[in-house]
Design a protein around this motif. Structure first.
Motif, mmCIF file in Angstrom:
data_model
loop_
_atom_site.group_PDB
_atom_site.id
_atom_site.type_symbol
_atom_site.label_atom_id
_atom_site.label_comp_id
_atom_site.label_asym_id
_atom_site.label_seq_id
_atom_site.Cartn_x
_atom_site.Cartn_y
_atom_site.Cartn_z
ATOM 1 N N SER A 79 -40.481 -40.735 12.737
ATOM 2 C CA SER A 79 -41.896 -40.955 12.439
ATOM 3 C C SER A 79 -42.618 -41.783 13.487
ATOM 4 O O SER A 79 -43.676 -42.350 13.217
ATOM 5 C CB SER A 79 -42.037 -41.638 11.065
ATOM 6 O OG SER A 79 -41.449 -40.872 10.047
ATOM 7 N N SER A 81 -44.184 -41.478 17.319
ATOM 8 C CA SER A 81 -44.538 -40.543 18.371
ATOM 9 C C SER A 81 -44.116 -41.067 19.739
ATOM 10 O O SER A 81 -44.200 -42.269 20.024
ATOM 11 C CB SER A 81 -46.047 -40.284 18.363
ATOM 12 O OG SER A 81 -46.437 -39.514 19.478
ATOM 13 N N PRO A 111 -38.714 -33.720 12.029
ATOM 14 C CA PRO A 111 -38.131 -34.589 10.986
ATOM 15 C C PRO A 111 -36.631 -34.416 10.804
ATOM 16 O O PRO A 111 -35.968 -35.302 10.265
ATOM 17 C CB PRO A 111 -38.902 -34.178 9.733
ATOM 18 C CG PRO A 111 -40.215 -33.691 10.237
ATOM 19 C CD PRO A 111 -39.905 -33.001 11.533
ATOM 20 N N ARG A 217 -52.391 -35.996 10.638
ATOM 21 C CA ARG A 217 -50.925 -35.915 10.681
ATOM 22 C C ARG A 217 -50.468 -34.613 11.327
ATOM 23 O O ARG A 217 -49.454 -34.571 12.027
ATOM 24 C CB ARG A 217 -50.346 -36.038 9.272
ATOM 25 C CG ARG A 217 -50.342 -37.457 8.723
ATOM 26 C CD ARG A 217 -49.391 -37.583 7.558
ATOM 27 N NE ARG A 217 -49.794 -36.729 6.439
ATOM 28 C CZ ARG A 217 -50.570 -37.129 5.446
ATOM 29 N NH1 ARG A 217 -51.043 -38.368 5.432
ATOM 30 N NH2 ARG A 217 -50.882 -36.303 4.468
ATOM 31 N N HIS A 220 -50.345 -35.143 14.840
ATOM 32 C CA HIS A 220 -49.480 -36.272 15.216
ATOM 33 C C HIS A 220 -50.288 -37.464 15.743
ATOM 34 O O HIS A 220 -49.940 -38.077 16.763
ATOM 35 C CB HIS A 220 -48.443 -35.832 16.258
ATOM 36 C CG HIS A 220 -47.841 -34.495 15.985
ATOM 37 N ND1 HIS A 220 -47.139 -34.206 14.833
ATOM 38 C CD2 HIS A 220 -47.834 -33.332 16.709
ATOM 39 C CE1 HIS A 220 -46.732 -32.952 14.859
ATOM 40 N NE2 HIS A 220 -47.142 -32.393 15.981
ATOM 41 N N GLN A 222 -51.240 -41.140 15.704
ATOM 42 C CA GLN A 222 -50.699 -42.412 15.224
ATOM 43 C C GLN A 222 -51.466 -43.612 15.754
ATOM 44 O O GLN A 222 -51.356 -44.707 15.216
ATOM 45 C CB GLN A 222 -49.212 -42.526 15.606
ATOM 46 C CG GLN A 222 -48.335 -41.494 14.919
ATOM 47 C CD GLN A 222 -46.865 -41.664 15.252
ATOM 48 O OE1 GLN A 222 -46.461 -42.588 15.968
ATOM 49 N NE2 GLN A 222 -46.031 -40.765 14.724
ATOM 50 N N GLY A 297 -44.083 -35.407 15.687
ATOM 51 C CA GLY A 297 -44.365 -36.767 15.243
ATOM 52 C C GLY A 297 -43.213 -37.725 15.422
ATOM 53 O O GLY A 297 -43.348 -38.912 15.135
ATOM 54 N N GLY A 298 -42.053 -37.238 15.896
ATOM 55 C CA GLY A 298 -40.891 -38.094 16.086
ATOM 56 C C GLY A 298 -40.482 -38.170 17.540
ATOM 57 O O GLY A 298 -40.966 -37.430 18.390
ATOM 58 N N ASN A 331 -43.808 -45.901 10.032
ATOM 59 C CA ASN A 331 -42.460 -45.865 9.469
ATOM 60 C C ASN A 331 -41.452 -45.971 10.613
ATOM 61 O O ASN A 331 -41.402 -45.104 11.480
ATOM 62 C CB ASN A 331 -42.268 -44.557 8.694
ATOM 63 C CG ASN A 331 -40.966 -44.539 7.911
ATOM 64 O OD1 ASN A 331 -39.945 -45.033 8.368
ATOM 65 N ND2 ASN A 331 -41.002 -43.971 6.718
#
Length: 483
Positions: A79, A81, A111, A217, A220, A222, A297-298, A331
């Motif tokens: 979670s 970026s 994810p 979201r 992505h 953040q 997003g990760g 997160n």
């Protein structure tokens, strides 16, 4: 006496004529047992001689491997970026290094921790000198402004324009508020120069991420504000004409700079013909002003850093000098695949280490391969590592073969009001474990072999004599000659 006769006089092993000796069945059995015993004991002694023997001691660490220590790591943050993921180090001597990129690689992941796309190359995020106009008109006085976007109209509007630039913002963000007047004014100027209805080459829009959270979201977002450049509205490279990866804008944020950047994007794009044909959509301007936007997003972060051999911290968090973060939505759940200290060993030395101390190689020196989950908001993960150096000395290399660092780790979670981080606090012990190979003496091995052979032969002879004497006594008793 002749010389051979004189030599025979010193014979320790005088021979009895074979005719004067008697072979017995019991003696033959004891001889076989003695022979097998000698072979078994010889094998055990040989195995002990060939086995590795080491001695372990605790000494003061006076190693000569330099003042710096290498830390290797491989961690995945589902979670966080890659656009804002930052690796920072600090220590008790006051050393602080932020956003280390030279020896660190970042890969976008989904994810499920699967890599999506090639290595992410954001470089250090520039800090715009101009965040907005000092003497600007109020937003209410501007005619037009940026196009307000929602989940319902985003894809439809984006697909209409070759160049579509969107400001993802949050009303509570300081930088978003500084940018807002300049963005609205730049959008108005661009709309006047390139009318969306008649020209159709570019459109500037905006998204309120506190209202349209799903849309933000999806892209992505953040950090706020995030300015993204879309080409035909697609962030996935496809086979159809006009599908491109989109980019993030990091340039100056005053009206003139924004307009100049937008002009450079529009310049290569031909004006829409009546049939809607598009000539080119590859806008170019200063490379430092834009970079690829994250495709997921990760982020998986791997690489190494070199730190001084004093207590310190390695931290991973979102970092930017020109963006704000909503700490309640961040997160820092992370998976640790590798976290180790010291230099990597060459293959020949690694094999020698496995021969001398296989327990070090099998146990490894890393954090447990597991997931550290943020179950609540604003969770910072703290790992405390007590590090002890282990040095292995080998007779084969006549030098220090292995310099490794074992450690114990205690992990904890803390709820904070600042930006959540994954923090690794390490402390090095002033003592070290010294493992030294102890060579076996060949003369000691030969002496033990002789002792085995002589001892077994002697014991077997004594037992044979006792058994033979007992049998003779029994025969005498049977013949009535024994009282």
């Amino acid at each position: 006496m002749t010389i051979p006769s004189k030599i025979k006089a010193v014979d320790f092993y005088r021979k009895i004529p074979r005719d004067l000796t008697e072979a017995t069945l019991s003696g033959a059995g004891l001889s076989i047992i003695a022979a097998f015993s000698m072979i078994l004991l010889f094998g055990m002694e040989l195995s002990n001689y060939l086995s590795v023997s080491t001695s372990t001691s605790i000494v003061v660490d006076r190693s000569k491997d330099g003042d710096f220590l290498r830390i290797d790591f491989n961690m995945s943050f589902p979670s966080l970026s890659c656009e804002f993921a930052s690796v920072d180090v600090s220590d008790v001597l006051g050393t602080n290094r932020f956003n280390i990129t030279k020896t660190v690689k970042k890969f976008p992941i989904d994810p499920k921790l699967n890599q999506i796309g090639p290595q992410f190359h954001p470089g250090p995020v520039p800090i715009p000198i101009s965040h907005g106009d000092e003497d600007h008109d109020s937003v209410e006085e501007l005619n037009g402004g940026a196009f307000a976007l929602t989940e319902e109209n985003f894809d439809r509007v984006a697909a209409r324009f070759p160049i579509f630039v969107v400001n993802f913002y949050a009303p509570w963000c300081f930088y978003s508020n500084r940018l807002s007047p300049s963005w609205e004014k730049a959008a108005t100027i661009m709309a006047e120069r390139y009318d969306p209805e008649t020209d159709g080459r570019i459109l500037l829009g905006k998204v309120d991420c506190t209202v349209h959270q799903i849309l933000c979201r999806k892209h992505h977002i953040q950090g706020y504000p995030s300015i993204r450049i879309f080409r035909k509205g697609h962030d996935i490279r496809g086979e159809e004409h006009g599908h491109h990866d989109h980019e993030s804008y990091y340039g100056e944020r005053d009206t003139n700079s924004l307009v100049t950047a937008m002009e450079s994007l529009v310049a290569p794009v031909a004006r829409l013909a009546l049939d809607g044909g598009i000539n080119n959509t590859s806008g170019t301007f200063n490379a430092s002003m834009k970079r690829p936007a994250p495709r997921a997003g990760g982020c998986r972060i791997e690489g190494f850093v070199k730190v001084k051999k004093v207590p310190g911290n390695l931290m991973i968090s979102a970092h930017s000098g020109s963006h704000s973060f909503d700490v309640s939505t961040m997160n820092m759940t992370h998976y640790v695949s590798d976290f180790s200290f010291g230099r990597r060993l060459p293959l020949n030395k690694l094999k020698e280490v496995m021969r001398l101390t296989p327990q070090l190689v099998s146990q490894g020196d890393h954090l447990p391969v597991k997931v550290y989950v943020s179950e609540h908001e604003n969770i910072t993960h703290e790992h405390y590592l007590q590090v002890v150096k282990t040095e292995v000395l080998s007779t084969k290399f006549h030098e220090s073969v292995l310099e490794t660092y074992d450690y114990t780790v205690h992990s904890n979670v803390v709820q904070t009001q600042t930006i959540p981080t994954a923090k690794f606090h390490y402390e090095l012990s002033p003592m070290q474990v010294l493992v030294k190979e102890t060579p076996k003496s060949f003369s000691h091995f030969i002496t033990n072999v002789c002792a085995i052979i002589g001892g077994v032969f002697t014991v077997a002879g004594i037992m044979d004599s006792m058994l033979h004497g007992a049998m003779r006594m029994m025969k005498k008793v049977e013949l009535g000659k024994q009282f």
